[in-house]
Design a protein around this motif. Sequence first.
Motif, PDB file in Angstrom:
ATOM      1  N   MET A 168       6.219  10.467   9.907  1.00 33.29           N
ATOM      2  CA  MET A 168       5.769  10.114   8.557  1.00 33.29           C
ATOM      3  C   MET A 168       7.022  10.085   7.686  1.00 33.29           C
ATOM      4  O   MET A 168       7.987  10.806   7.953  1.00 33.29           O
ATOM      5  CB  MET A 168       4.806  11.168   8.001  1.00 33.29           C
ATOM      6  CG  MET A 168       3.588  11.435   8.841  1.00 33.29           C
ATOM      7  SD  MET A 168       2.233  10.327   8.506  1.00 33.29           S
ATOM      8  CE  MET A 168       1.682  10.913   6.931  1.00 33.29           C
ATOM      9  N   VAL A 169       6.996   9.272   6.634  1.00 38.87           N
ATOM     10  CA  VAL A 169       8.104   9.257   5.684  1.00 38.87           C
ATOM     11  C   VAL A 169       7.532   9.305   4.280  1.00 38.87           C
ATOM     12  O   VAL A 169       6.470   8.742   4.001  1.00 38.87           O
ATOM     13  CB  VAL A 169       9.036   8.031   5.889  1.00 38.87           C
ATOM     14  CG1 VAL A 169       8.360   6.741   5.499  1.00 38.87           C
ATOM     15  CG2 VAL A 169      10.341   8.212   5.123  1.00 38.87           C
ATOM     16  N   GLN A 170       8.229  10.026   3.417  1.00 41.33           N
ATOM     17  CA  GLN A 170       7.845  10.160   2.023  1.00 41.33           C
ATOM     18  C   GLN A 170       9.066   9.802   1.186  1.00 41.33           C
ATOM     19  O   GLN A 170      10.170  10.279   1.462  1.00 41.33           O
ATOM     20  CB  GLN A 170       7.405  11.596   1.757  1.00 41.33           C
ATOM     21  CG  GLN A 170       6.912  11.865   0.367  1.00 41.33           C
ATOM     22  CD  GLN A 170       6.435  13.305   0.210  1.00 41.33           C
ATOM     23  OE1 GLN A 170       6.611  14.136   1.086  1.00 41.33           O
ATOM     24  NE2 GLN A 170       5.824  13.599  -0.918  1.00 41.33           N
ATOM     25  N   ILE A 171       8.853   8.969   0.180  1.00 44.15           N
ATOM     26  CA  ILE A 171       9.959   8.546  -0.674  1.00 44.15           C
ATOM     27  C   ILE A 171      10.028   9.506  -1.858  1.00 44.15           C
ATOM     28  O   ILE A 171       9.153   9.489  -2.727  1.00 44.15           O
ATOM     29  CB  ILE A 171       9.771   7.091  -1.148  1.00 44.15           C
ATOM     30  CG1 ILE A 171       9.683   6.170   0.067  1.00 44.15           C
ATOM     31  CG2 ILE A 171      10.903   6.668  -2.081  1.00 44.15           C
ATOM     32  CD1 ILE A 171       9.121   4.806  -0.225  1.00 44.15           C
ATOM     33  N   VAL A 172      11.028  10.389  -1.847  1.00 41.82           N
ATOM     34  CA  VAL A 172      11.233  11.372  -2.916  1.00 41.82           C
ATOM     35  C   VAL A 172      12.738  11.570  -3.102  1.00 41.82           C
ATOM     36  O   VAL A 172      13.361  12.296  -2.353  1.00 41.82           O
ATOM     37  CB  VAL A 172      10.566  12.733  -2.602  1.00 41.82           C
ATOM     38  CG1 VAL A 172       9.087  12.711  -2.895  1.00 41.82           C
ATOM     39  CG2 VAL A 172      10.804  13.141  -1.167  1.00 41.82           C
ATOM     40  N   ARG A 173      13.330  10.883  -4.082  1.00 37.85           N
ATOM     41  CA  ARG A 173      14.780  10.951  -4.309  1.00 37.85           C
ATOM     42  C   ARG A 173      15.526  10.842  -2.984  1.00 37.85           C
ATOM     43  O   ARG A 173      16.458  11.592  -2.711  1.00 37.85           O
ATOM     44  CB  ARG A 173      15.157  12.227  -5.049  1.00 37.85           C
ATOM     45  CG  ARG A 173      14.757  12.196  -6.507  1.00 37.85           C
ATOM     46  CD  ARG A 173      15.166  13.446  -7.198  1.00 37.85           C
ATOM     47  NE  ARG A 173      14.546  14.574  -6.491  1.00 37.85           N
ATOM     48  CZ  ARG A 173      14.883  15.831  -6.654  1.00 37.85           C
ATOM     49  NH1 ARG A 173      15.832  16.143  -7.477  1.00 37.85           N
ATOM     50  NH2 ARG A 173      14.280  16.790  -5.998  1.00 37.85           N
ATOM     51  N   GLY A 174      15.094   9.955  -2.174  1.00 36.70           N
ATOM     52  CA  GLY A 174      15.611   9.776  -0.823  1.00 36.70           C
ATOM     53  C   GLY A 174      14.422   9.590   0.103  1.00 36.70           C
ATOM     54  O   GLY A 174      13.315   9.278  -0.345  1.00 36.70           O
ATOM     55  N   LEU A 175      14.654   9.791   1.372  1.00 33.04           N
ATOM     56  CA  LEU A 175      13.598   9.646   2.365  1.00 33.04           C
ATOM     57  C   LEU A 175      13.395  10.968   3.066  1.00 33.04           C
ATOM     58  O   LEU A 175      14.325  11.505   3.665  1.00 33.04           O
ATOM     59  CB  LEU A 175      13.984   8.569   3.377  1.00 33.04           C
ATOM     60  CG  LEU A 175      14.195   7.179   2.785  1.00 33.04           C
ATOM     61  CD1 LEU A 175      14.809   6.254   3.822  1.00 33.04           C
ATOM     62  CD2 LEU A 175      12.891   6.617   2.272  1.00 33.04           C
ATOM     63  N   LYS A 176      12.186  11.488   2.978  1.00 32.68           N
ATOM     64  CA  LYS A 176      11.845  12.737   3.656  1.00 32.68           C
ATOM     65  C   LYS A 176      11.024  12.367   4.884  1.00 32.68           C
ATOM     66  O   LYS A 176       9.906  11.876   4.772  1.00 32.68           O
ATOM     67  CB  LYS A 176      11.054  13.656   2.739  1.00 32.68           C
ATOM     68  CG  LYS A 176      10.644  14.951   3.393  1.00 32.68           C
ATOM     69  CD  LYS A 176       9.814  15.783   2.420  1.00 32.68           C
ATOM     70  CE  LYS A 176       9.236  16.995   3.067  1.00 32.68           C
ATOM     71  NZ  LYS A 176       8.321  17.693   2.145  1.00 32.68           N
ATOM     72  N   TYR A 177      11.611  12.606   6.058  1.00 39.41           N
ATOM     73  CA  TYR A 177      10.926  12.330   7.317  1.00 39.41           C
ATOM     74  C   TYR A 177      10.240  13.602   7.804  1.00 39.41           C
ATOM     75  O   TYR A 177      10.831  14.679   7.773  1.00 39.41           O
ATOM     76  CB  TYR A 177      11.922  11.868   8.376  1.00 39.41           C
ATOM     77  CG  TYR A 177      12.498  10.505   8.120  1.00 39.41           C
ATOM     78  CD1 TYR A 177      11.879   9.365   8.620  1.00 39.41           C
ATOM     79  CD2 TYR A 177      13.670  10.353   7.393  1.00 39.41           C
ATOM     80  CE1 TYR A 177      12.409   8.110   8.387  1.00 39.41           C
ATOM     81  CE2 TYR A 177      14.211   9.100   7.166  1.00 39.41           C
ATOM     82  CZ  TYR A 177      13.575   7.986   7.659  1.00 39.41           C
ATOM     83  OH  TYR A 177      14.101   6.737   7.426  1.00 39.41           O
TER      84      TYR A 177
ATOM     85  N   THR B 292       0.839  -1.204   0.000  1.00 38.98           N
ATOM     86  CA  THR B 292       0.000   0.000   0.000  1.00 38.98           C
ATOM     87  C   THR B 292       0.871   1.249   0.000  1.00 38.98           C
ATOM     88  O   THR B 292       0.365   2.357   0.029  1.00 38.98           O
ATOM     89  CB  THR B 292      -0.928   0.016   1.227  1.00 38.98           C
ATOM     90  OG1 THR B 292      -0.121  -0.055   2.396  1.00 38.98           O
ATOM     91  CG2 THR B 292      -1.911  -1.133   1.177  1.00 38.98           C
ATOM     92  N   VAL B 293       2.201   1.077  -0.007  1.00 42.80           N
ATOM     93  CA  VAL B 293       3.129   2.202  -0.019  1.00 42.80           C
ATOM     94  C   VAL B 293       3.342   2.655  -1.453  1.00 42.80           C
ATOM     95  O   VAL B 293       3.769   1.877  -2.293  1.00 42.80           O
ATOM     96  CB  VAL B 293       4.479   1.822   0.627  1.00 42.80           C
ATOM     97  CG1 VAL B 293       5.465   2.975   0.513  1.00 42.80           C
ATOM     98  CG2 VAL B 293       4.288   1.418   2.070  1.00 42.80           C
ATOM     99  N   ASN B 294       3.005   3.900  -1.740  1.00 42.14           N
ATOM    100  CA  ASN B 294       3.232   4.474  -3.062  1.00 42.14           C
ATOM    101  C   ASN B 294       4.337   5.509  -2.954  1.00 42.14           C
ATOM    102  O   ASN B 294       4.240   6.411  -2.131  1.00 42.14           O
ATOM    103  CB  ASN B 294       1.968   5.159  -3.581  1.00 42.14           C
ATOM    104  CG  ASN B 294       0.845   4.185  -3.820  1.00 42.14           C
ATOM    105  OD1 ASN B 294       1.071   3.114  -4.363  1.00 42.14           O
ATOM    106  ND2 ASN B 294      -0.357   4.540  -3.419  1.00 42.14           N
ATOM    107  N   PRO B 295       5.365   5.389  -3.798  1.00 43.04           N
ATOM    108  CA  PRO B 295       6.410   6.416  -3.759  1.00 43.04           C
ATOM    109  C   PRO B 295       5.785   7.800  -3.956  1.00 43.04           C
ATOM    110  O   PRO B 295       4.907   7.978  -4.785  1.00 43.04           O
ATOM    111  CB  PRO B 295       7.317   6.044  -4.927  1.00 43.04           C
ATOM    112  CG  PRO B 295       7.091   4.579  -5.116  1.00 43.04           C
ATOM    113  CD  PRO B 295       5.647   4.343  -4.769  1.00 43.04           C
ATOM    114  N   GLY B 296       6.227   8.761  -3.169  1.00 40.26           N
ATOM    115  CA  GLY B 296       5.708  10.108  -3.280  1.00 40.26           C
ATOM    116  C   GLY B 296       4.616  10.449  -2.286  1.00 40.26           C
ATOM    117  O   GLY B 296       4.310  11.607  -2.077  1.00 40.26           O
TER     118      GLY B 296
END
Length: 140
Positions: A74-83, A28-32
């Motif tokens: 929370m974490v977001q996958i955007v050219r790396g990991l944005k916490y 259920t994890v979508n990049p972005g």
Amino acid sequence: KRAVGHCACSMIAFCVFPATYIPPPHSTVNPGFPVPMNTNNPGVRKAARFGVYQYNNSSNDLFLFKEWQINKAMVQIVRGLKYMLHVEIGRTECEKRRLSNLDNCHFQRKKNLQQMLKCYFEVWMTPWLHKADVPVALCH
């Protein structure tokens, strides 16, 4: 003196995710898209520490602060990991002018020096570049 937003790999090992994150089948994890993370996750804890380093480097307080509690992550996958982290930090007994490992710093015991702050940190980690940036560090 270290750069405020950048930290070298030798300081903290980056073993969060491989360089290319591929979600497992039926994930259920979508990049972005930001997703909630367990506040005890090692990557979350490292990111919180980077946020605290940023706060300590930019504050005029005589003492170092460190994480008291991570309330939300929370974490977001955007050219790396944005916490994106909501963290409570507390003043320690370690003075800034001395080089101290925060792990060895105890929270203030003197009532008149105790202080807790609520912070919001955004920490962007790119492990394959051995880099961590803290574009947002808001504490009150």
